[in-house]
Motif scaffolding. Structure first.
Motif, PDB file in Angstrom:
ATOM      1  N   UNK A  33       0.834  -1.194   0.000  1.00 53.83           N
ATOM      2  CA  UNK A  33       0.000   0.000   0.000  1.00 53.83           C
ATOM      3  C   UNK A  33       0.873   1.250   0.000  1.00 53.83           C
ATOM      4  N   UNK A  34       0.401   2.344  -0.596  1.00 57.45           N
ATOM      5  CA  UNK A  34       1.185   3.585  -0.615  1.00 57.45           C
ATOM      6  C   UNK A  34       1.420   4.107   0.797  1.00 57.45           C
ATOM      7  N   UNK A  35       2.606   4.657   1.025  1.00 62.43           N
ATOM      8  CA  UNK A  35       2.882   5.324   2.284  1.00 62.43           C
ATOM      9  C   UNK A  35       2.091   6.614   2.381  1.00 62.43           C
ATOM     10  N   UNK A  40       1.194   6.574  -5.483  1.00 62.09           N
ATOM     11  CA  UNK A  40       0.832   5.265  -6.003  1.00 62.09           C
ATOM     12  C   UNK A  40       1.952   4.268  -5.783  1.00 62.09           C
ATOM     13  N   UNK A  41       1.609   2.992  -5.835  1.00 68.92           N
ATOM     14  CA  UNK A  41       2.584   1.904  -5.787  1.00 68.92           C
ATOM     15  C   UNK A  41       2.148   0.816  -6.759  1.00 68.92           C
ATOM     16  N   UNK A  70      -2.007   0.401  -6.627  1.00 69.41           N
ATOM     17  CA  UNK A  70      -2.789   1.148  -5.652  1.00 69.41           C
ATOM     18  C   UNK A  70      -2.420   2.623  -5.772  1.00 69.41           C
ATOM     19  N   UNK A  71      -3.425   3.468  -5.837  1.00 71.25           N
ATOM     20  CA  UNK A  71      -3.184   4.901  -6.000  1.00 71.25           C
ATOM     21  C   UNK A  71      -4.118   5.679  -5.086  1.00 71.25           C
ATOM     22  N   UNK A  72      -3.612   6.789  -4.573  1.00 68.90           N
ATOM     23  CA  UNK A  72      -4.431   7.652  -3.724  1.00 68.90           C
ATOM     24  C   UNK A  72      -5.262   8.587  -4.603  1.00 68.90           C
ATOM     25  N   UNK A  73      -6.552   8.670  -4.322  1.00 71.03           N
ATOM     26  CA  UNK A  73      -7.457   9.501  -5.099  1.00 71.03           C
ATOM     27  C   UNK A  73      -7.449  10.918  -4.529  1.00 71.03           C
ATOM     28  N   UNK A 119      -8.526   8.565  -0.241  1.00 68.23           N
ATOM     29  CA  UNK A 119      -8.921   7.174  -0.436  1.00 68.23           C
ATOM     30  C   UNK A 119      -7.920   6.485  -1.366  1.00 68.23           C
ATOM     31  N   UNK A 120      -7.831   5.155  -1.222  1.00 69.03           N
ATOM     32  CA  UNK A 120      -6.930   4.367  -2.061  1.00 69.03           C
ATOM     33  C   UNK A 120      -7.751   3.566  -3.070  1.00 69.03           C
TER      34      UNK A 120
END
Length: 298
Positions: A33-35, A40-41, A70-73, A119-120
């Protein structure tokens, strides 16, 4: 797990890797998961429904795997509003507009405040290796390259490049349409797209249409080039071939689906294995025939 759009990448004749070596390499690069401050990761995830199912699935010398993302919106409008608020506060205090360096600092501060609360979004891209072919379930060049890059990072070397053929695919498809004749094993589907090479904004599209009709062929005779052509291979696979050798809107016809009837009631892992085995074997036959017709570049 049927693939829907195929981007194809070619590997050199001397490239080889077995399933165990690939699985071990991918295991060194799992998805995380992104820090708090990461947008994103990317990393590899199991193609099975359960996370402990392993990172690869092998069948008939083909190896299935998945790249997770996984990316943060964080909408641009939200970030811009946060930056604008900081700029307004600065102007109210100093009476001056901030310079470029200070605006960059405001942006970094806004990101640091907003990212941990974003949100992820989770996504995955399936792909498989079959001999010299990397098959990625996407029509996006960037998504296909992301998979190739991730495998390259895991293996250290992965010289995959987009599939190309000796002659122009557009020219070949145009000739087939004008002559209303296809290479053995193929039938016309019901859609195509033609573009004028002197003005790419001039596009003719046909859907649910008889492609042997005179009105369709006339566009090709009037110097429009076929950039997408609906085809059916061996009565078993329908798809749209485009100028970049992507296979869009892939569908396996009833004659193929009927072969899976015996899997009714099987567990999810068995169904995945059966579907992948059947899909990869059917596509292997299709790729071999396309290579004979279009002559893929070595």
């Amino acid at each position: 797990m049927w693939f829907h759009d195929l981007s194809l990448l070619r590997l050199p004749a001397d490239f080889t890797i077995d399933q165990v070596a690939l699985s071990d390499a991918l295991a060194e690069h799992p998805l995380r998961s992104p820090g708090p401050l990461e947008l994103e990761t990317r990393g590899f995830v199991s193609p099975f429904a359960r996370d402990d199912g392993g990172l690869t699935l092998g069948s008939q010398d083909a190896v299935l795997f998945c790249l997770g993302h996984e990316s943060r919106l964080l909408p641009a409008s939200v970030l811009n509003d946060a930056i604008a608020e900081r700029i307004a506060e600065h102007q109210a205090k100093t009476g001056r507009k901030p310079g470029k360096r200070l605006r960059n600092e405001f942006r970094a501060a806004a990101l640091g405040d907003l990212l941990p609360r974003a949100f992820i979004k989770r996504a995955r891209t399936s792909a498989y290796l079959d001999g010299r072919m990397l098959v990625v379930d996407t029509s996006s060049d960037s998504a296909a390259e992301a998979v190739a890059t991730a495998v390259r990072d895991a293996l250290g070397s992965f010289p995959a490049r987009p599939l190309a053929c000796e002659a122009s695919a557009t020219l070949a498809m145009s000739e087939w349409l004008i002559a209303s004749q296809l290479p053995e094993g193929f039938e016309f589907g019901d859609e195509c797209e033609l573009k004028d090479p002197s003005d790419m904004a001039m596009v003719a599209r046909f859907r649910n249409h008889d492609l042997t009709a005179e009105e369709v062929r006339e566009h090709a005779r009037c110097d429009k080039q076929v950039t997408q052509l609906g085809l059916i291979f061996d009565g078993r696979i329908g798809f749209v071939l485009d100028a970049k050798l992507k296979l869009r809107r892939l569908r396996f016809l009833d004659i193929v689906a009927d072969q899976l009837d015996a899997q009714d009631g099987a567990d999810a892992d068995s169904i995945l294995h059966a579907e992948f085995s059947l899909m990869s074997l059917e596509l292997r036959r299709l790729f071999f025939r396309l290579d004979e017709v279009l002559r893929f570049v070595e």
